[in-house]
Write an enzyme that holds these catalytic residues in place. Structure first.
Site, PDB file in Angstrom:
ATOM      1  N   ILE A 154      21.224  46.069 -20.873  1.00 27.00           N
ATOM      2  CA  ILE A 154      19.812  46.375 -20.585  1.00 27.00           C
ATOM      3  C   ILE A 154      19.294  45.473 -19.462  1.00 27.00           C
ATOM      4  CG2 ILE A 154      17.475  46.397 -21.553  1.00 27.00           C
ATOM      5  CD1 ILE A 154      18.832  47.021 -24.311  1.00 27.00           C
ATOM      6  N   ASP A 173      21.642  33.517 -18.477  1.00 29.10           N
ATOM      7  CA  ASP A 173      22.458  34.086 -19.558  1.00 29.10           C
ATOM      8  C   ASP A 173      23.364  32.981 -20.047  1.00 29.10           C
ATOM      9  OD1 ASP A 173      24.588  35.602 -21.013  1.00 29.10           O
ATOM     10  OD2 ASP A 173      23.499  37.334 -20.227  1.00 29.10           O
ATOM     11  N   PRO A 202      20.067  38.833 -27.248  1.00 30.63           N
ATOM     12  CA  PRO A 202      19.984  39.113 -28.685  1.00 30.63           C
ATOM     13  C   PRO A 202      19.206  38.009 -29.407  1.00 30.63           C
ATOM     14  CG  PRO A 202      22.155  38.265 -28.133  1.00 30.63           C
ATOM     15  CD  PRO A 202      21.402  38.362 -26.848  1.00 30.63           C
ATOM     16  N   THR A 228      11.135  43.181 -24.966  1.00 30.12           N
ATOM     17  CA  THR A 228      11.636  44.423 -25.588  1.00 30.12           C
ATOM     18  C   THR A 228      12.895  44.092 -26.380  1.00 30.12           C
ATOM     19  OG1 THR A 228      12.921  44.919 -23.604  1.00 30.12           O
ATOM     20  CG2 THR A 228      10.762  45.969 -23.760  1.00 30.12           C
ATOM     21  N   SER A 229      13.119  42.805 -26.640  1.00 27.05           N
ATOM     22  CA  SER A 229      14.370  42.387 -27.288  1.00 27.05           C
ATOM     23  C   SER A 229      14.188  42.320 -28.807  1.00 27.05           C
ATOM     24  CB  SER A 229      14.808  41.062 -26.684  1.00 27.05           C
ATOM     25  OG  SER A 229      15.961  40.623 -27.295  1.00 27.05           O
ATOM     26  N   ARG A 230      13.792  41.175 -29.302  1.00 24.42           N
ATOM     27  CA  ARG A 230      13.469  41.038 -30.722  1.00 24.42           C
ATOM     28  C   ARG A 230      12.255  40.136 -30.825  1.00 24.42           C
ATOM     29  NH1 ARG A 230      15.903  44.946 -31.401  1.00 24.42           N
ATOM     30  NH2 ARG A 230      17.719  45.372 -32.687  1.00 24.42           N
ATOM     31  N   ASP A 254       7.082  45.004 -27.072  1.00 27.19           N
ATOM     32  CA  ASP A 254       7.567  46.172 -27.811  1.00 27.19           C
ATOM     33  C   ASP A 254       8.068  45.746 -29.180  1.00 27.19           C
ATOM     34  OD1 ASP A 254       8.263  48.988 -27.990  1.00 27.19           O
ATOM     35  OD2 ASP A 254      10.353  48.330 -27.956  1.00 27.19           O
ATOM     36  N   GLU A 259       7.140  42.242 -37.458  1.00 26.90           N
ATOM     37  CA  GLU A 259       6.924  43.689 -37.321  1.00 26.90           C
ATOM     38  C   GLU A 259       7.387  44.524 -38.511  1.00 26.90           C
ATOM     39  OE1 GLU A 259       9.484  44.380 -33.813  1.00 26.90           O
ATOM     40  OE2 GLU A 259      10.697  45.692 -35.058  1.00 26.90           O
ATOM     41  N   HIS A 291       7.957  49.036 -31.174  1.00 30.69           N
ATOM     42  CA  HIS A 291       9.430  49.092 -31.105  1.00 30.69           C
ATOM     43  C   HIS A 291       9.883  50.493 -30.686  1.00 30.69           C
ATOM     44  CE1 HIS A 291      13.070  46.680 -32.605  1.00 30.69           C
ATOM     45  NE2 HIS A 291      13.507  47.601 -31.765  1.00 30.69           N
TER      46      HIS A 291
HETATM   47  P1  NAI Z   1      24.121  43.063 -24.491  1.00 28.90           P
HETATM   48  O1  NAI Z   1      24.975  42.506 -25.562  1.00 28.90           O
HETATM   49  O2  NAI Z   1      24.722  44.037 -23.529  1.00 28.90           O
HETATM   50  O3  NAI Z   1      23.480  41.870 -23.638  1.00 28.90           O
HETATM   51  C1  NAI Z   1      22.946  40.708 -24.219  1.00 28.90           C
HETATM   52  C2  NAI Z   1      23.094  39.583 -23.221  1.00 28.90           C
HETATM   53  O4  NAI Z   1      22.445  38.434 -23.754  1.00 28.90           O
HETATM   54  C3  NAI Z   1      24.555  39.212 -22.947  1.00 28.90           C
HETATM   55  O5  NAI Z   1      24.803  39.147 -21.563  1.00 28.90           O
HETATM   56  C4  NAI Z   1      24.698  37.847 -23.605  1.00 28.90           C
HETATM   57  O6  NAI Z   1      25.628  37.003 -22.949  1.00 28.90           O
HETATM   58  C5  NAI Z   1      23.284  37.315 -23.480  1.00 28.90           C
HETATM   59  N1  NAI Z   1      22.999  36.204 -24.385  1.00 28.90           N
HETATM   60  C6  NAI Z   1      23.577  35.915 -25.582  1.00 28.90           C
HETATM   61  N2  NAI Z   1      23.084  34.770 -26.073  1.00 28.90           N
HETATM   62  C7  NAI Z   1      22.185  34.327 -25.171  1.00 28.90           C
HETATM   63  C8  NAI Z   1      21.355  33.166 -25.111  1.00 28.90           C
HETATM   64  N3  NAI Z   1      21.347  32.230 -26.075  1.00 28.90           N
HETATM   65  N4  NAI Z   1      20.549  33.024 -24.029  1.00 28.90           N
HETATM   66  C9  NAI Z   1      20.560  33.946 -23.026  1.00 28.90           C
HETATM   67  N5  NAI Z   1      21.334  35.045 -23.031  1.00 28.90           N
HETATM   68  C10 NAI Z   1      22.134  35.239 -24.100  1.00 28.90           C
HETATM   69  O7  NAI Z   1      22.877  43.704 -25.232  1.00 28.90           O
HETATM   70  P2  NAI Z   1      21.872  44.815 -24.698  1.00 28.90           P
HETATM   71  O8  NAI Z   1      22.389  46.171 -25.053  1.00 28.90           O
HETATM   72  O9  NAI Z   1      21.536  44.540 -23.288  1.00 28.90           O
HETATM   73  O10 NAI Z   1      20.603  44.555 -25.634  1.00 28.90           O
HETATM   74  C11 NAI Z   1      19.880  43.340 -25.578  1.00 28.90           C
HETATM   75  C12 NAI Z   1      18.934  43.255 -26.751  1.00 28.90           C
HETATM   76  O11 NAI Z   1      17.910  44.256 -26.616  1.00 28.90           O
HETATM   77  C13 NAI Z   1      19.576  43.579 -28.119  1.00 28.90           C
HETATM   78  O12 NAI Z   1      20.191  42.440 -28.680  1.00 28.90           O
HETATM   79  C14 NAI Z   1      18.405  44.031 -28.928  1.00 28.90           C
HETATM   80  O13 NAI Z   1      17.853  42.927 -29.609  1.00 28.90           O
HETATM   81  C15 NAI Z   1      17.408  44.542 -27.904  1.00 28.90           C
HETATM   82  N6  NAI Z   1      17.175  45.981 -27.995  1.00 28.90           N
HETATM   83  C16 NAI Z   1      15.887  46.426 -28.190  1.00 28.90           C
HETATM   84  C17 NAI Z   1      15.616  47.768 -28.267  1.00 28.90           C
HETATM   85  C18 NAI Z   1      14.214  48.282 -28.438  1.00 28.90           C
HETATM   86  O14 NAI Z   1      14.027  49.474 -28.744  1.00 28.90           O
HETATM   87  N7  NAI Z   1      13.192  47.477 -28.210  1.00 28.90           N
HETATM   88  C19 NAI Z   1      16.693  48.763 -28.201  1.00 28.90           C
HETATM   89  C20 NAI Z   1      17.987  48.202 -27.945  1.00 28.90           C
HETATM   90  C21 NAI Z   1      18.215  46.852 -27.865  1.00 28.90           C
END
Ligand code: NAI
Length: 343
Positions: A154, A173, A202, A228-230, A254, A259, A291
């Site tokens: 994302i 990252d 995450p 938009t993460s958590r 988001d 929540e 969300h």
């Molecule tokens: P991804 O796994 O492809 O990317 C996550 C990135 O965060 C990775 O590059 C990882 O190295 C990095 N990361 C891990 N620990 C970290 C730290 N301590 N500090 C900085 N970076 C760190 O995951 P993706 O698909 O990009 O999703 C990211 C997050 O978005 C998900 O974990 C989820 O919480 C959230 N999400 C929210 C949605 C929504 O509807 N609002 C829908 C889908 C995901």
């Protein structure tokens, strides 16, 4: 195959019925969330399907295991609500890692544009035939520095979108992408020098409350935050304080740390008991969506398709490429080819 589907919403059902039928998976849709009180509903099912606010802690996993439930499939990417380590040797856990990074990244930009160009206010004004522009002055995104925390699927799409707007992108990252053209900086530098910060990492012990009363002091005055993460990545009390004392210029949320009992439900006409959320929503420079960043037709279709593929793979091979296994090098995407079946 029978799967108990918790926290079912009307928008989930058509795509899961479609792919369930194609794969001979019978879903039983429960509106209630999975938790210690409701785990008993999964009795007699091969597996359970859960979403972001279901509770899959040790007690729930033990109960599922004792009832013969073999797998938990998440119909989302994030898995902070599952005790993956406790599940080992009991219940397989799989998720949907990248159903549509575009859905979430585009929503993050939609929130940002809405906020900086005051679209939410203009929409209400013109509906009431009020064509005054007072108080609607925004700012150009072009030339502004955006800090992206988390450059996975994302985060990278969001970076591309921001580059299209002519923004200067910096990123942090914990595991920077090797050989990429992303301008990585330390988290401290990102917090210090960004005009806008967007979170795409995450939720982990390290990222929980990454934005807190201390780190807020280091932010550029007037910074815009997009989450938009958590929800728990931002301490909401500290955010509210930062908005009140004007260090934070705006927040696009988001997700929200409390929540789970509020989002996805209709509370119009009711008194919302969460004072912090109510106060945040009352702020002119805070936009909250419930969300909904994932909610596109493409994403819903991919989520249902991949979840059904995960179920078929888990049942036929005892492991799957989207398995979450704490023992493997990379918890996401169990290295089945290297270590064989997870258990
Ligand atoms: P991804 O796994 O492809 O990317 C996550 C990135 O965060 C990775 O590059 C990882 O190295 C990095 N990361 C891990 N620990 C970290 C730290 N301590 N500090 C900085 N970076 C760190 O995951 P993706 O698909 O990009 O999703 C990211 C997050 O978005 C998900 O974990 C989820 O919480 C959230 N999400 C929210 C949605 C929504 O509807 N609002 C829908 C889908 C995901």
């Amino acid at each position: 195959m029978k799967v108990a589907f918790f926290d079912a919403k009307p928008y989930d059902i058509p795509s899961f019925e479609k792919y369930g039928k194609e794969n001979s998976i019978e879903f039983k849709f429960f509106e209630t969330k999975l938790g210690e009180d409701t785990a008993g509903l999964a009795s007699g099912y091969d597996g359970v399907c859960v979403f972001v606010n279901d509770t899959v802690n040790a007690a729930v996993l033990d109960k599922l295991y004792s009832m013969g439930v073999k797998f938990v499939v998440l119909r989302c990417a994030g898995y902070n609500n599952v005790d993956v380590e406790h599940a080992f040797k009991k219940v397989h856990v799989a998720h949907v890692p990248g159903y549509s990074p575009y859905a979430v990244a585009e929503h993050a930009m939609a929130l940002l544009l809405t906020s900086v160009r005051r679209i939410h206010k203009a929409y209400i004004r013109t509906k009431d035939f009020n064509f005054s522009l007072s108080g609607l002055t925004g700012f150009d995104l072009h030339g502004k520095t955006v800090g992206v925390v988390g450059t996975g699927k994302i985060g990278r799409v969001f970076i591309d979108i921001c580059r299209g707007f002519g923004m200067n992108v910096i990123a942090y990252d914990k595991f920077p992408a090797e050989g990429s053209d992303i301008n990585y900086v330390s988290l401290d530098e990102l917090l210090r020098s960004s005009d806008i910060i967007s979170f795409h990492c995450p939720l982990t012990d390290e990222t929980r409350h990454m934005i807190n009363s201390e780190s807020i002091k280091t932010l550029k005055r007037g910074v815009m935050l997009i989450n938009t993460s958590r929800g728990e990545i931002i301490d909401s009390e500290a955010l509210l304080e930062g908005i009140k004392n004007r260090r934070i210029g705006g927040a696009c949320l988001d997700v929200y740390d409390e929540e789970s009992d509020i989002f996805f439900k209709d509370f119009s006409g009711h008194i919302v008991s969460d004072d912090t959320l109510a106060r945040l929503i009352s702020m002119p420079n805070v936009i909250v969506t419930s969300h909904q960043a994932f909610l596109t037709e493409e994403a819903l279709d991919n989520i249902a398709k991949t979840t059904c593929e995960n179920i078929i793979e888990l049942c036929s091979e005892g492991a799957c490429k989207n398995e979450l296994c704490y023992r493997c090098d990379n918890i996401e995407g169990c290295r089945v080819e290297r270590c064989g079946k997870c258990f």
